[in-house]
Motif scaffolding. Structure first.
Motif, PDB file in Angstrom:
ATOM      1  N   THR A  45     -39.980   7.825 -19.651  1.00 40.82           N
ATOM      2  CA  THR A  45     -39.595   6.486 -19.230  1.00 40.82           C
ATOM      3  C   THR A  45     -40.059   5.455 -20.254  1.00 40.82           C
ATOM      4  N   THR A  46     -41.260   5.620 -20.769  1.00 37.71           N
ATOM      5  CA  THR A  46     -41.768   4.710 -21.791  1.00 37.71           C
ATOM      6  C   THR A  46     -40.914   4.783 -23.046  1.00 37.71           C
ATOM      7  N   TYR A  49     -37.616   3.042 -22.400  1.00 36.29           N
ATOM      8  CA  TYR A  49     -37.797   1.589 -22.417  1.00 36.29           C
ATOM      9  C   TYR A  49     -37.861   1.073 -23.852  1.00 36.29           C
ATOM     10  N   HIS A  53     -35.017  -1.320 -25.533  1.00 41.87           N
ATOM     11  CA  HIS A  53     -35.440  -2.622 -26.042  1.00 41.87           C
ATOM     12  C   HIS A  53     -35.128  -2.754 -27.534  1.00 41.87           C
ATOM     13  N   VAL A  59     -34.397  -5.239 -21.850  1.00 40.16           N
ATOM     14  CA  VAL A  59     -34.093  -4.271 -20.796  1.00 40.16           C
ATOM     15  C   VAL A  59     -33.760  -5.059 -19.543  1.00 40.16           C
ATOM     16  N   THR A  61     -32.024  -4.875 -15.511  1.00 36.20           N
ATOM     17  CA  THR A  61     -31.534  -4.048 -14.410  1.00 36.20           C
ATOM     18  C   THR A  61     -30.118  -4.436 -14.004  1.00 36.20           C
ATOM     19  N   HIS A  66     -28.456   0.400 -18.834  1.00 31.55           N
ATOM     20  CA  HIS A  66     -29.920   0.374 -18.903  1.00 31.55           C
ATOM     21  C   HIS A  66     -30.525   0.982 -17.640  1.00 31.55           C
ATOM     22  N   MET A  70     -32.889   4.381 -17.477  1.00 34.47           N
ATOM     23  CA  MET A  70     -34.249   4.309 -16.953  1.00 34.47           C
ATOM     24  C   MET A  70     -34.441   5.230 -15.750  1.00 34.47           C
TER      25      MET A  70
END
Length: 93
Positions: A45-46, A49, A53, A59, A61, A66, A70
């Motif tokens: 997940t990191t 992200y 980015h 990022v 929602t 995106h 995620m």
């Protein structure tokens, strides 16, 4: 670029360290303790992200692409947790 994606899929923590050492991509991970938690608890997940980015600038929602990326990364992280636990339980029991 393909090498980074393959490395990220196989070894996400190593990829995060390499990106931190050799690029400016990981500068978006603020504050530092949030980056550290992401490194240990949710590496996919990191990494997702950071990649979103880097390529999109932000990022959001409200952007469905995106959001899907995620969510998939989060599911892969949770799957790695559950799969490792099942493997350990099977070996010890």
């Amino acid at each position: 670029m393909c090498f980074v994606v393959l490395l990220g899929a196989l070894l996400p923590r190593l990829t995060i360290v390499l990106l931190w050492l050799f690029t400016e991509w990981t500068r978006v991970l603020q504050p530092w303790w949030l980056a550290l938690l992401g490194f240990f608890l949710l590496p996919y997940t990191t990494l997702a992200y950071v990649a979103i980015h880097h390529w999109s600038g932000d990022v959001s929602t409200s952007n469905m692409v995106h959001l899907v990326i995620m969510i998939v990364a989060l599911l892969v992280d949770f799957g790695a947790w559950g799969g490792g636990h099942r493997h350990y339980k099977r070996k010890s029991g």
